[in-house]
Write a protein that holds these residues in place. Structure first.
Motif, PDB file in Angstrom:
ATOM      1  N   ALA A  31       4.068   5.574  -5.408  1.00  0.00           N
ATOM      2  CA  ALA A  31       4.214   5.827  -6.966  1.00  0.00           C
ATOM      3  C   ALA A  31       3.350   6.758  -7.415  1.00  0.00           C
ATOM      4  O   ALA A  31       3.414   7.358  -8.519  1.00  0.00           O
ATOM      5  CB  ALA A  31       4.024   4.439  -7.529  1.00  0.00           C
ATOM      6  N   LYS A  32       2.010   6.728  -7.019  1.00  0.00           N
ATOM      7  CA  LYS A  32       0.936   7.408  -7.621  1.00  0.00           C
ATOM      8  C   LYS A  32       1.384   8.868  -7.331  1.00  0.00           C
ATOM      9  O   LYS A  32       1.034   9.737  -8.441  1.00  0.00           O
ATOM     10  CB  LYS A  32      -0.296   7.157  -7.043  1.00  0.00           C
ATOM     11  CG  LYS A  32      -1.048   5.997  -7.554  1.00  0.00           C
ATOM     12  CD  LYS A  32      -2.405   5.822  -6.913  1.00  0.00           C
ATOM     13  CE  LYS A  32      -3.179   6.583  -5.960  1.00  0.00           C
ATOM     14  NZ  LYS A  32      -4.487   6.320  -5.646  1.00  0.00           N
ATOM     15  N   LEU A  33       1.716   9.351  -6.576  1.00  0.00           N
ATOM     16  CA  LEU A  33       2.251  10.711  -6.150  1.00  0.00           C
ATOM     17  C   LEU A  33       3.343  11.172  -7.012  1.00  0.00           C
ATOM     18  O   LEU A  33       3.415  12.397  -7.684  1.00  0.00           O
ATOM     19  CB  LEU A  33       2.866  10.967  -4.850  1.00  0.00           C
ATOM     20  CG  LEU A  33       1.833  10.879  -3.493  1.00  0.00           C
ATOM     21  CD1 LEU A  33       2.420  10.776  -2.287  1.00  0.00           C
ATOM     22  CD2 LEU A  33       0.654  12.029  -3.777  1.00  0.00           C
ATOM     23  N   ILE A  34       4.141  10.521  -7.474  1.00  0.00           N
ATOM     24  CA  ILE A  34       5.433  10.643  -8.188  1.00  0.00           C
ATOM     25  C   ILE A  34       4.833  10.771  -9.714  1.00  0.00           C
ATOM     26  O   ILE A  34       5.364  11.413 -10.557  1.00  0.00           O
ATOM     27  CB  ILE A  34       6.523   9.682  -8.139  1.00  0.00           C
ATOM     28  CG1 ILE A  34       7.161   9.843  -6.864  1.00  0.00           C
ATOM     29  CG2 ILE A  34       7.426   9.788  -9.396  1.00  0.00           C
ATOM     30  CD1 ILE A  34       7.995   8.738  -6.683  1.00  0.00           C
ATOM     31  N   ALA A  35       4.067   9.537 -10.343  1.00  0.00           N
ATOM     32  CA  ALA A  35       3.680   9.565 -11.569  1.00  0.00           C
ATOM     33  C   ALA A  35       2.837  10.510 -12.230  1.00  0.00           C
ATOM     34  O   ALA A  35       2.056  11.112 -11.530  1.00  0.00           O
ATOM     35  CB  ALA A  35       2.982   8.162 -11.780  1.00  0.00           C
ATOM     36  N   ASP A  36       3.094  10.805 -13.759  1.00  0.00           N
ATOM     37  CA  ASP A  36       2.075  11.826 -14.433  1.00  0.00           C
ATOM     38  C   ASP A  36       0.883  10.974 -14.767  1.00  0.00           C
ATOM     39  O   ASP A  36       0.010  11.676 -14.936  1.00  0.00           O
ATOM     40  CB  ASP A  36       3.019  12.015 -15.748  1.00  0.00           C
ATOM     41  CG  ASP A  36       4.167  13.103 -15.269  1.00  0.00           C
ATOM     42  OD1 ASP A  36       4.218  13.646 -14.508  1.00  0.00           O
ATOM     43  OD2 ASP A  36       5.356  12.962 -16.237  1.00  0.00           O
ATOM     44  N   PHE A  37       0.889   9.976 -14.683  1.00  0.00           N
ATOM     45  CA  PHE A  37      -0.229   9.077 -14.940  1.00  0.00           C
ATOM     46  C   PHE A  37      -0.528   7.946 -13.999  1.00  0.00           C
ATOM     47  O   PHE A  37      -0.351   6.825 -14.020  1.00  0.00           O
ATOM     48  CB  PHE A  37      -0.074   8.319 -16.530  1.00  0.00           C
ATOM     49  CG  PHE A  37       0.124   9.184 -17.575  1.00  0.00           C
ATOM     50  CD1 PHE A  37      -0.895   9.782 -18.238  1.00  0.00           C
ATOM     51  CD2 PHE A  37       1.511   9.204 -18.138  1.00  0.00           C
ATOM     52  CE1 PHE A  37      -0.566  10.540 -19.286  1.00  0.00           C
ATOM     53  CE2 PHE A  37       1.799   9.802 -19.166  1.00  0.00           C
ATOM     54  CZ  PHE A  37       0.823  10.657 -19.913  1.00  0.00           C
ATOM     55  N   PRO A  38      -1.257   8.489 -12.915  1.00  0.00           N
ATOM     56  CA  PRO A  38      -1.238   7.705 -11.664  1.00  0.00           C
ATOM     57  C   PRO A  38      -2.301   6.619 -11.745  1.00  0.00           C
ATOM     58  O   PRO A  38      -2.327   5.783 -11.116  1.00  0.00           O
ATOM     59  CB  PRO A  38      -1.774   8.661 -10.356  1.00  0.00           C
ATOM     60  CG  PRO A  38      -2.098   9.911 -11.227  1.00  0.00           C
ATOM     61  CD  PRO A  38      -1.490   9.752 -12.495  1.00  0.00           C
ATOM     62  N   ASP A  39      -3.448   6.783 -12.598  1.00  0.00           N
ATOM     63  CA  ASP A  39      -4.360   5.774 -13.122  1.00  0.00           C
ATOM     64  C   ASP A  39      -3.944   4.707 -13.739  1.00  0.00           C
ATOM     65  O   ASP A  39      -4.368   3.471 -13.532  1.00  0.00           O
ATOM     66  CB  ASP A  39      -5.513   6.283 -13.851  1.00  0.00           C
ATOM     67  CG  ASP A  39      -4.799   6.964 -15.102  1.00  0.00           C
ATOM     68  OD1 ASP A  39      -3.834   7.680 -15.274  1.00  0.00           O
ATOM     69  OD2 ASP A  39      -5.700   6.697 -16.071  1.00  0.00           O
ATOM     70  N   LYS A  40      -2.361   4.601 -14.292  1.00  0.00           N
ATOM     71  CA  LYS A  40      -2.018   3.323 -14.641  1.00  0.00           C
ATOM     72  C   LYS A  40      -0.871   2.548 -13.711  1.00  0.00           C
ATOM     73  O   LYS A  40      -0.494   1.638 -14.300  1.00  0.00           O
ATOM     74  CB  LYS A  40      -1.147   3.727 -15.988  1.00  0.00           C
ATOM     75  CG  LYS A  40      -2.204   4.359 -17.031  1.00  0.00           C
ATOM     76  CD  LYS A  40      -1.197   4.647 -18.467  1.00  0.00           C
ATOM     77  CE  LYS A  40      -2.147   5.106 -19.576  1.00  0.00           C
ATOM     78  NZ  LYS A  40      -1.428   5.409 -20.557  1.00  0.00           N
ATOM     79  N   VAL A  41      -0.671   3.213 -12.732  1.00  0.00           N
ATOM     80  CA  VAL A  41      -0.011   2.504 -11.846  1.00  0.00           C
ATOM     81  C   VAL A  41      -0.604   1.495 -11.194  1.00  0.00           C
ATOM     82  O   VAL A  41      -1.778   1.514 -10.666  1.00  0.00           O
ATOM     83  CB  VAL A  41       0.726   3.368 -10.573  1.00  0.00           C
ATOM     84  CG1 VAL A  41       1.487   2.989  -9.567  1.00  0.00           C
ATOM     85  CG2 VAL A  41       1.472   4.632 -11.301  1.00  0.00           C
ATOM     86  N   SER A  42       0.302   0.302 -10.959  1.00  0.00           N
ATOM     87  CA  SER A  42      -0.426  -0.902 -10.073  1.00  0.00           C
ATOM     88  C   SER A  42       0.693  -1.552  -9.271  1.00  0.00           C
ATOM     89  O   SER A  42       1.792  -1.391  -9.742  1.00  0.00           O
ATOM     90  CB  SER A  42      -1.143  -1.920 -11.153  1.00  0.00           C
ATOM     91  OG  SER A  42      -0.302  -2.308 -12.027  1.00  0.00           O
TER      92      SER A  42
ATOM     93  N   ASN B  99       1.056  -1.084   0.148  1.00  0.00           N
ATOM     94  CA  ASN B  99      -0.187  -0.275   0.133  1.00  0.00           C
ATOM     95  C   ASN B  99       1.010   1.420  -0.074  1.00  0.00           C
ATOM     96  O   ASN B  99       0.460   2.122  -0.717  1.00  0.00           O
ATOM     97  CB  ASN B  99      -0.928   0.103   1.156  1.00  0.00           C
ATOM     98  CG  ASN B  99      -2.052  -1.069   1.162  1.00  0.00           C
ATOM     99  OD1 ASN B  99      -2.421  -1.646  -0.160  1.00  0.00           O
ATOM    100  ND2 ASN B  99      -2.540  -1.477   2.423  1.00  0.00           N
ATOM    101  N   PHE B 100       2.048   1.374   0.823  1.00  0.00           N
ATOM    102  CA  PHE B 100       2.816   2.217   0.988  1.00  0.00           C
ATOM    103  C   PHE B 100       3.357   2.681  -0.563  1.00  0.00           C
ATOM    104  O   PHE B 100       3.215   3.845  -0.885  1.00  0.00           O
ATOM    105  CB  PHE B 100       3.982   2.151   1.880  1.00  0.00           C
ATOM    106  CG  PHE B 100       5.066   3.210   1.636  1.00  0.00           C
ATOM    107  CD1 PHE B 100       4.944   4.472   2.013  1.00  0.00           C
ATOM    108  CD2 PHE B 100       6.193   2.914   1.135  1.00  0.00           C
ATOM    109  CE1 PHE B 100       5.797   5.420   1.891  1.00  0.00           C
ATOM    110  CE2 PHE B 100       7.390   3.622   0.837  1.00  0.00           C
ATOM    111  CZ  PHE B 100       7.117   5.034   1.444  1.00  0.00           C
ATOM    112  N   LEU B 101       3.846   1.619  -1.239  1.00  0.00           N
ATOM    113  CA  LEU B 101       4.527   1.777  -2.518  1.00  0.00           C
ATOM    114  C   LEU B 101       3.298   2.328  -3.680  1.00  0.00           C
ATOM    115  O   LEU B 101       3.616   2.936  -4.636  1.00  0.00           O
ATOM    116  CB  LEU B 101       5.282   0.437  -2.977  1.00  0.00           C
ATOM    117  CG  LEU B 101       6.480   0.139  -2.355  1.00  0.00           C
ATOM    118  CD1 LEU B 101       7.000  -1.136  -2.894  1.00  0.00           C
ATOM    119  CD2 LEU B 101       7.681   1.225  -2.577  1.00  0.00           C
ATOM    120  N   TYR B 102       2.430   1.631  -3.472  1.00  0.00           N
ATOM    121  CA  TYR B 102       1.137   2.084  -4.438  1.00  0.00           C
ATOM    122  C   TYR B 102       0.879   3.677  -4.219  1.00  0.00           C
ATOM    123  O   TYR B 102       0.885   4.305  -5.185  1.00  0.00           O
ATOM    124  CB  TYR B 102      -0.091   1.410  -4.329  1.00  0.00           C
ATOM    125  CG  TYR B 102      -1.002   1.550  -5.117  1.00  0.00           C
ATOM    126  CD1 TYR B 102      -1.266   1.513  -6.456  1.00  0.00           C
ATOM    127  CD2 TYR B 102      -2.292   2.481  -4.494  1.00  0.00           C
ATOM    128  CE1 TYR B 102      -2.121   1.716  -7.275  1.00  0.00           C
ATOM    129  CE2 TYR B 102      -3.526   2.749  -5.435  1.00  0.00           C
ATOM    130  CZ  TYR B 102      -3.508   2.399  -6.750  1.00  0.00           C
ATOM    131  OH  TYR B 102      -4.279   2.869  -7.481  1.00  0.00           O
TER     132      TYR B 102
END
Length: 80
Positions: free
Chosen positions: A10-21, A4-7
């Motif tokens: 990673a969403k905070l860093i990403a430009d496309f957080p909806d594609k992060v899994s 959960n922490f990594l998820y």
């Protein structure tokens, strides 16, 4: 907890957080691999220059070992 922490991180860093899994695979009794899948553009951000970002993430994850006695391998993969 680590997944959960990594998820969320990673969403905070990403430009496309909806594609992060983030997926967790048990490799042994006290060993697990966490795979962060992100857009091809975001993998560079997650790894960082000379691997500094992913090494910082791994350092934080090592601190979690004190609580659950599990070693982790963190892998970043690009979604095509």
């Amino acid at each position: 907890m680590v997944k959960n922490f990594l998820y969320e991180y990673a969403k905070l860093i990403a430009d496309f957080p909806d594609k992060v899994s983030v997926d967790r695979h048990e490799l042994g009794e006290n060993f697990a691999e966490i795979i962060i899948s992100a857009d091809k553009v975001d993998t560079g951000k997650l790894i960082g220059k000379d691997g500094k970002m992913i090494n910082a993430i791994k350092t934080v994850i090592i601190g979690c070992k004190a609580k659950d006695n599990t070693s982790y391998r963190v892998t970043v993969k690009a979604i095509e």
